[in-house]
Design a protein around this motif. Structure first.
Motif, PDB file in Angstrom:
ATOM      1  N   GLY A  96       8.482  42.786  48.810  1.00  0.00           N
ATOM      2  CA  GLY A  96       7.216  42.071  48.966  1.00  0.00           C
ATOM      3  C   GLY A  96       6.009  42.972  49.117  1.00  0.00           C
ATOM      4  N   CYS A  97       6.075  44.178  48.557  1.00  0.00           N
ATOM      5  CA  CYS A  97       4.986  45.145  48.714  1.00  0.00           C
ATOM      6  C   CYS A  97       4.360  45.509  47.365  1.00  0.00           C
ATOM      7  N   ASP A  98       3.088  45.862  47.431  1.00  0.00           N
ATOM      8  CA  ASP A  98       2.364  46.396  46.281  1.00  0.00           C
ATOM      9  C   ASP A  98       1.987  47.825  46.613  1.00  0.00           C
ATOM     10  N   TYR A  99       2.432  48.775  45.804  1.00  0.00           N
ATOM     11  CA  TYR A  99       2.196  50.190  46.060  1.00  0.00           C
ATOM     12  C   TYR A  99       1.154  50.749  45.101  1.00  0.00           C
ATOM     13  N   PRO A 100      -0.043  51.086  45.602  1.00  0.00           N
ATOM     14  CA  PRO A 100      -1.001  51.784  44.740  1.00  0.00           C
ATOM     15  C   PRO A 100      -0.503  53.186  44.407  1.00  0.00           C
ATOM     16  N   ILE A 101      -0.696  53.593  43.172  1.00  0.00           N
ATOM     17  CA  ILE A 101      -0.454  54.977  42.758  1.00  0.00           C
ATOM     18  C   ILE A 101      -1.631  55.320  41.860  1.00  0.00           C
ATOM     19  N   ASP A 102      -2.721  55.785  42.497  1.00  0.00           N
ATOM     20  CA  ASP A 102      -4.037  55.690  41.871  1.00  0.00           C
ATOM     21  C   ASP A 102      -4.945  56.892  42.041  1.00  0.00           C
ATOM     22  N   GLY A 103      -4.402  58.018  42.503  1.00  0.00           N
ATOM     23  CA  GLY A 103      -5.247  59.192  42.654  1.00  0.00           C
ATOM     24  C   GLY A 103      -6.427  58.974  43.587  1.00  0.00           C
ATOM     25  N   GLY A 104      -6.264  58.064  44.550  1.00  0.00           N
ATOM     26  CA  GLY A 104      -7.325  57.774  45.518  1.00  0.00           C
ATOM     27  C   GLY A 104      -8.324  56.745  45.092  1.00  0.00           C
ATOM     28  N   PHE A 105      -8.085  56.052  43.967  1.00  0.00           N
ATOM     29  CA  PHE A 105      -9.091  55.150  43.400  1.00  0.00           C
ATOM     30  C   PHE A 105      -9.487  54.037  44.361  1.00  0.00           C
ATOM     31  N   LEU A 159      10.999  45.221  39.874  1.00  0.00           N
ATOM     32  CA  LEU A 159       9.745  45.974  39.994  1.00  0.00           C
ATOM     33  C   LEU A 159       8.788  45.473  38.919  1.00  0.00           C
ATOM     34  N   ASN A 160       7.657  44.941  39.342  1.00  0.00           N
ATOM     35  CA  ASN A 160       6.645  44.436  38.416  1.00  0.00           C
ATOM     36  C   ASN A 160       5.472  45.408  38.315  1.00  0.00           C
ATOM     37  N   MET A 161       4.876  45.468  37.139  1.00  0.00           N
ATOM     38  CA  MET A 161       3.745  46.361  36.917  1.00  0.00           C
ATOM     39  C   MET A 161       2.433  45.623  37.155  1.00  0.00           C
ATOM     40  N   ALA A 162       1.820  45.897  38.292  1.00  0.00           N
ATOM     41  CA  ALA A 162       0.494  45.348  38.583  1.00  0.00           C
ATOM     42  C   ALA A 162      -0.544  46.407  38.195  1.00  0.00           C
ATOM     43  N   SER A 163      -1.633  46.508  38.951  1.00  0.00           N
ATOM     44  CA  SER A 163      -2.689  47.445  38.574  1.00  0.00           C
ATOM     45  C   SER A 163      -3.701  47.545  39.713  1.00  0.00           C
ATOM     46  N   ILE A 164      -4.475  48.619  39.715  1.00  0.00           N
ATOM     47  CA  ILE A 164      -5.599  48.666  40.642  1.00  0.00           C
ATOM     48  C   ILE A 164      -6.543  47.494  40.398  1.00  0.00           C
ATOM     49  N   ALA A 165      -6.487  46.925  39.179  1.00  0.00           N
ATOM     50  CA  ALA A 165      -7.381  45.816  38.831  1.00  0.00           C
ATOM     51  C   ALA A 165      -7.093  44.559  39.627  1.00  0.00           C
ATOM     52  N   TYR A 212      13.685  34.817  47.429  1.00  0.00           N
ATOM     53  CA  TYR A 212      15.047  35.307  47.175  1.00  0.00           C
ATOM     54  C   TYR A 212      15.500  36.382  48.161  1.00  0.00           C
ATOM     55  N   ILE A 213      14.767  36.549  49.249  1.00  0.00           N
ATOM     56  CA  ILE A 213      15.115  37.597  50.202  1.00  0.00           C
ATOM     57  C   ILE A 213      16.471  37.352  50.846  1.00  0.00           C
ATOM     58  N   THR A 214      16.818  36.084  51.045  1.00  0.00           N
ATOM     59  CA  THR A 214      18.111  35.773  51.670  1.00  0.00           C
ATOM     60  C   THR A 214      19.267  35.880  50.680  1.00  0.00           C
ATOM     61  N   GLU A 215      18.957  36.103  49.414  1.00  0.00           N
ATOM     62  CA  GLU A 215      20.008  36.237  48.408  1.00  0.00           C
ATOM     63  C   GLU A 215      20.191  37.695  47.970  1.00  0.00           C
ATOM     64  N   GLY A 216      19.641  38.599  48.768  1.00  0.00           N
ATOM     65  CA  GLY A 216      19.851  40.023  48.520  1.00  0.00           C
ATOM     66  C   GLY A 216      19.018  40.598  47.406  1.00  0.00           C
ATOM     67  N   ILE A 217      17.950  39.897  47.033  1.00  0.00           N
ATOM     68  CA  ILE A 217      17.108  40.350  45.925  1.00  0.00           C
ATOM     69  C   ILE A 217      15.774  40.854  46.460  1.00  0.00           C
ATOM     70  N   ARG A 218      15.433  42.091  46.112  1.00  0.00           N
ATOM     71  CA  ARG A 218      14.148  42.665  46.492  1.00  0.00           C
ATOM     72  C   ARG A 218      13.189  42.604  45.311  1.00  0.00           C
ATOM     73  N   CYS A 219      11.899  42.453  45.604  1.00  0.00           N
ATOM     74  CA  CYS A 219      10.889  42.419  44.546  1.00  0.00           C
ATOM     75  C   CYS A 219       9.611  43.085  45.040  1.00  0.00           C
ATOM     76  N   ASN A 220       9.174  44.105  44.321  1.00  0.00           N
ATOM     77  CA  ASN A 220       7.944  44.816  44.643  1.00  0.00           C
ATOM     78  C   ASN A 220       7.131  45.014  43.366  1.00  0.00           C
ATOM     79  N   CYS A 221       5.882  45.434  43.544  1.00  0.00           N
ATOM     80  CA  CYS A 221       5.077  45.819  42.397  1.00  0.00           C
ATOM     81  C   CYS A 221       4.327  47.104  42.717  1.00  0.00           C
ATOM     82  N   ILE A 222       3.872  47.762  41.682  1.00  0.00           N
ATOM     83  CA  ILE A 222       3.053  48.951  41.869  1.00  0.00           C
ATOM     84  C   ILE A 222       1.730  48.742  41.150  1.00  0.00           C
ATOM     85  N   SER A 223       0.702  49.454  41.627  1.00  0.00           N
ATOM     86  CA  SER A 223      -0.646  49.321  41.068  1.00  0.00           C
ATOM     87  C   SER A 223      -1.167  50.688  40.640  1.00  0.00           C
ATOM     88  N   PRO A 224      -0.885  51.066  39.402  1.00  0.00           N
ATOM     89  CA  PRO A 224      -1.402  52.350  38.923  1.00  0.00           C
ATOM     90  C   PRO A 224      -2.895  52.278  38.604  1.00  0.00           C
TER      91      PRO A 224
END
Length: 254
Positions: A240-249, A134-140, A169-181
């Motif tokens: 492979g997803c980016d999840y905003p968590i931004d109070g509607g920003f 899980l990587n920390m992205a941003s609304i930016a 790395y999807i075929t090696e059982g590794i998931r990777c996502n980020c979130i955008s606060p």
């Protein structure tokens, strides 16, 4: 649901803010937590809270911008099920007011720091045939934020690295996502206001809070809850997803 029993989790930037809240929550959910930060005193505080709560946590003082340092820590841990890349710094400035030194500093922590951790964690995950990142992205990295040129650059890179790792790395059982606060009320925010708006902290805090349509900043525990979900077995179909968590920003600021 969302138990992390028999999971080894590594969390960077765990000395404060989102990283600290995530480490405490993961330990509460049963993970063996390894916390990483450059600030040794802050790490000790996080570790003490984890242990006082009945969790299991080990602290590692480490500069994520130094690959040799990261390699040494990760080798000492030995096995990693979950990696949360939360370490990061901010910067205020437009392109022509951002010095080369500041640009490089933001890049070193926010981009190279994540690369270094990915570089050392992925081989360990490949050995196990599974892992979650899980990587920390941003609304930016989704919208233009005034006076955040270098920071936005770095978070755009985080989003791109997330997609690349998820694909490779999807075929090696590794998931990777980020979130955008959006804005989160952490000690960084308080320090920023004290430094830049002395005597007007409360006024500016209110102004920054209202940039989120929901009318307030998030608290670190709310962000940690989403991180827990994405790193748990309940999210095993998500990569492979980016999840905003931004109070509607992003969607509601028109």
């Amino acid at each position: 649901m969302f138990f992390l029993h028999n999971k080894t989790a590594v969390i960077t930037g765990a000395g404060s803010g989102i990283g600290k809240a995530t480490a405490i929550l993961f330990a509460r959910q049963g993970a063996q937590v390894h916390i990483i930060d450059l600030n040794e005193d802050a790490l000790k505080d996080t570790q003490e809270e984890i242990l006082a709560d009945g969790g299991s946590g080990k602290a590692h003082t480490c500069d994520v911008t130094k690959q040799a340092s990261v390699k040494s820590v990760f080798e000492s841990i030995g096995t990693i099920d979950i990696l949360v890349n939360s370490a990061g710094i901010s910067h205020i400035g437009k392109c022509d007011t951002t010095s080369e030194e500041d640009f490089d500093r933001v890049f070193q922590v926010n981009v190279k720091g994540i690369y270094n951790c990915l570089h050392e964690a992925l081989p360990l995950m490949k050995q196990k045939g599974e892992g979650v990142i899980l990587n920390m992205a941003s609304i930016a990295n989704n919208v233009g934020i005034p006076d955040r040129f270098a920071y936005s650059m770095s978070k755009g890179a985080v989003a791109a690295m997330t997609l690349s790792v998820a694909k490779d790395y999807i075929t090696e059982g590794i998931r990777c996502n980020c979130i955008s606060p959006a804005r989160v009320h952490t000690p960084f925010v308080d320090g920023f206001l004290q430094k830049n708006y002395p005597g007007k902290e409360a006024e500016m805090f209110e102004k920054l809070s209202k940039t989120q349509p929901i009318g307030r900043m998030a608290n670190p525990e709310e962000i940690a809850g989403l991180i827990l979900y994405l790193c748990s077995d309940e999210a095993s179909f998500i990569t492979g997803c980016d999840y905003p968590i931004d109070g509607g920003f992003i969607k509601l600021n028109n």
